[in-house]
Design a protein around this motif. Structure first.
Motif, mmCIF file in Angstrom:
data_model
loop_
_atom_site.group_PDB
_atom_site.id
_atom_site.type_symbol
_atom_site.label_atom_id
_atom_site.label_comp_id
_atom_site.label_asym_id
_atom_site.label_seq_id
_atom_site.Cartn_x
_atom_site.Cartn_y
_atom_site.Cartn_z
ATOM 1 N N ALA A 179 0.833 -1.207 0.000
ATOM 2 C CA ALA A 179 0.000 0.000 0.000
ATOM 3 C C ALA A 179 0.866 1.255 0.000
ATOM 4 C CB ALA A 179 -0.922 -0.009 1.221
ATOM 5 N N PHE A 180 1.956 1.238 0.755
ATOM 6 C CA PHE A 180 2.848 2.393 0.808
ATOM 7 C C PHE A 180 3.501 2.650 -0.548
ATOM 8 C CE2 PHE A 180 7.135 4.142 1.638
ATOM 9 C CZ PHE A 180 6.767 5.353 2.203
ATOM 10 N N GLY A 181 4.010 1.589 -1.182
ATOM 11 C CA GLY A 181 4.637 1.749 -2.496
ATOM 12 C C GLY A 181 3.650 2.227 -3.540
ATOM 13 N N LEU A 182 2.442 1.660 -3.527
ATOM 14 C CA LEU A 182 1.423 2.101 -4.474
ATOM 15 C C LEU A 182 1.020 3.547 -4.221
ATOM 16 C CD1 LEU A 182 -0.906 -1.039 -4.675
ATOM 17 C CD2 LEU A 182 0.772 -0.268 -6.348
ATOM 18 N N ALA A 183 0.999 3.953 -2.955
ATOM 19 C CA ALA A 183 0.655 5.346 -2.637
ATOM 20 C C ALA A 183 1.671 6.301 -3.259
ATOM 21 C CB ALA A 183 0.592 5.540 -1.125
ATOM 22 N N LEU A 184 2.963 5.955 -3.180
ATOM 23 C CA LEU A 184 3.986 6.815 -3.789
ATOM 24 C C LEU A 184 3.804 6.888 -5.301
ATOM 25 C CD1 LEU A 184 7.249 5.823 -1.858
ATOM 26 C CD2 LEU A 184 5.890 7.909 -1.617
ATOM 27 N N ALA A 185 3.591 5.727 -5.929
ATOM 28 C CA ALA A 185 3.443 5.711 -7.383
ATOM 29 C C ALA A 185 2.202 6.474 -7.826
ATOM 30 C CB ALA A 185 3.393 4.267 -7.883
ATOM 31 N N LEU A 186 1.091 6.231 -7.147
ATOM 32 C CA LEU A 186 -0.159 6.908 -7.518
ATOM 33 C C LEU A 186 -0.082 8.401 -7.231
ATOM 34 C CD1 LEU A 186 -2.659 4.211 -6.243
ATOM 35 C CD2 LEU A 186 -2.106 4.737 -8.609
ATOM 36 N N TRP A 187 0.670 8.776 -6.213
ATOM 37 C CA TRP A 187 0.891 10.200 -5.941
ATOM 38 C C TRP A 187 1.600 10.862 -7.123
ATOM 39 C CZ3 TRP A 187 0.249 14.731 -3.883
ATOM 40 C CH2 TRP A 187 1.300 15.647 -3.843
ATOM 41 N N VAL A 188 2.614 10.195 -7.659
ATOM 42 C CA VAL A 188 3.332 10.742 -8.820
ATOM 43 C C VAL A 188 2.392 10.868 -10.012
ATOM 44 C CG1 VAL A 188 5.192 10.301 -10.470
ATOM 45 C CG2 VAL A 188 5.572 9.889 -8.047
ATOM 46 N N PHE A 189 1.569 9.831 -10.256
ATOM 47 C CA PHE A 189 0.626 9.881 -11.377
ATOM 48 C C PHE A 189 -0.380 11.019 -11.200
ATOM 49 C CE2 PHE A 189 1.141 5.018 -11.919
ATOM 50 C CZ PHE A 189 2.305 5.212 -12.631
ATOM 51 N N ALA A 190 -0.995 11.085 -10.015
ATOM 52 C CA ALA A 190 -2.039 12.083 -9.785
ATOM 53 C C ALA A 190 -1.465 13.495 -9.819
ATOM 54 C CB ALA A 190 -2.721 11.815 -8.446
ATOM 55 N N ALA A 191 -0.293 13.692 -9.224
ATOM 56 C CA ALA A 191 0.323 15.011 -9.230
ATOM 57 C C ALA A 191 0.719 15.427 -10.646
ATOM 58 C CB ALA A 191 1.541 15.022 -8.307
ATOM 59 N N SER A 192 1.155 14.483 -11.454
ATOM 60 C CA SER A 192 1.487 14.799 -12.853
ATOM 61 C C SER A 192 0.239 15.225 -13.613
ATOM 62 C CB SER A 192 2.129 13.581 -13.529
ATOM 63 O OG SER A 192 3.349 13.228 -12.894
ATOM 64 N N PHE A 193 -0.881 14.548 -13.350
ATOM 65 C CA PHE A 193 -2.138 14.940 -13.982
ATOM 66 C C PHE A 193 -2.533 16.359 -13.578
ATOM 67 C CE2 PHE A 193 -6.765 15.352 -13.610
ATOM 68 C CZ PHE A 193 -7.143 15.131 -14.929
ATOM 69 N N VAL A 194 -2.373 16.685 -12.287
ATOM 70 C CA VAL A 194 -2.702 18.031 -11.824
ATOM 71 C C VAL A 194 -1.778 19.055 -12.482
ATOM 72 C CG1 VAL A 194 -2.760 19.544 -9.808
ATOM 73 C CG2 VAL A 194 -3.658 17.218 -9.652
ATOM 74 N N ALA A 195 -0.501 18.718 -12.631
ATOM 75 C CA ALA A 195 0.433 19.644 -13.264
ATOM 76 C C ALA A 195 0.019 19.956 -14.699
ATOM 77 C CB ALA A 195 1.845 19.062 -13.238
ATOM 78 N N VAL A 196 -0.437 18.922 -15.424
ATOM 79 C CA VAL A 196 -0.916 19.146 -16.794
ATOM 80 C C VAL A 196 -2.196 19.977 -16.775
ATOM 81 C CG1 VAL A 196 -1.815 17.998 -18.856
ATOM 82 C CG2 VAL A 196 0.167 17.049 -17.663
ATOM 83 N N LYS A 197 -3.081 19.666 -15.852
ATOM 84 C CA LYS A 197 -4.349 20.401 -15.765
ATOM 85 C C LYS A 197 -4.116 21.872 -15.458
ATOM 86 C CE LYS A 197 -8.744 20.395 -13.269
ATOM 87 N NZ LYS A 197 -9.533 19.760 -12.186
#
Length: 233
Positions: free
Chosen positions: A104-122
């Motif tokens: 769960a911790f590792g997935l949280a880091l990866a998903l954080w990178v994905f979600a933050a990248s989406f916000v950066a594009v938005k």
């Protein structure tokens, strides 16, 4: 953001270099009397605490306007990304059959990178009229898209390492011809070995039949070779 990426690269390279060279230095200084090996436990203990804050900063960095944004500004932009990452990471391990805090911790880091990248594009198209958003995205510099792609690559890497470390099964067993070993839904049946000769090697090739729930899946052919020039297996 370039500073964060550079720090991430330097820390990762430095950790690998230290783990690689330290045994050699110790061996040289002791005259060959002290020999140690550095393996996965070292890299696990070094990488996780160092890389975690840096990966977190990878999500924050693209959103920061230095000397202009406050913590509250960043929170308002990234709170949904953080929430999505945490909730998704808490639920996803249940779909894999076994919940693990490390997964769960590792997935949280990866998903954080994905979600933050989406916000950066938005954020790049937030103030653009609805009909011009695609044009605004197309006008972004290649360096920006390179950064986004690199961050997504880091996220994919984290997912791969997390799932392998969290769910891999490794067993060392002694098998005679006809013996079987079950791992999860798969059964491995050892069917023997035969000698082989190649253009620059000799060795032995095994044959292992793999079935899943009683149905044939594949035949594996592991080999152990000894190369003639160096006599190295």
């Amino acid at each position: 953001m370039l500073l964060v990426n550079n720090v991430l690269l330097v820390v990762a390279a430095g950790s690998v270099m230290l783990g690689t060279l330290y045994p050699l230095f110790l061996d040289a200084l002791s005259g060959g009397q002290s020999k140690i090996s550095v393996g996965p436990p070292y890299f696990d203990s070094v990488f996780v605490p160092i890389m975690t804050p840096l990966v977190f900063l990878m999500g924050v960095g693209p959103m920061v306007r230095w000397k202009a944004d406050t913590v509250l500004d960043l929170w308002s932009k990234l709170k949904w990304a953080l929430g999505v990452a945490l909730v998704s990471a808490a639920l996803l391990p249940f779909t894999m059959g076994r919940w693990s805090p490390l997964v769960a911790f590792g997935l949280a880091l990866a998903l954080w990178v994905f979600a933050a990248s989406f916000v950066a594009v938005k954020e790049r198209v937030r103030n653009a009229p609805r009909g011009q958003r695609l044009a605004r995205l197309a006008s972004q510099p290649r360096a920006f898209w390179g950064m986004v792609l690199a961050h997504l690559g880091v996220g994919v890497f984290i997912i791969g390492v997390t799932l392998v470390k969290g769910y891999e099964v490794e067993r060392d067993v002694r098998m005679d011809i006809g013996d079987t070993v079950a791992i999860g839904e798969y059964t491995f049946r050892f069917e023997g070995t035969r000698n082989i000769t190649g253009p620059n090697y000799r060795g032995a090739r095994g044959e292992v039949e793999v079935t899943r729930n009683g149905k044939f899946v594949e035949k594996l052919h592991p080999e152990k070779r000894i190369y003639n020039a160096q006599q190295m297996p």
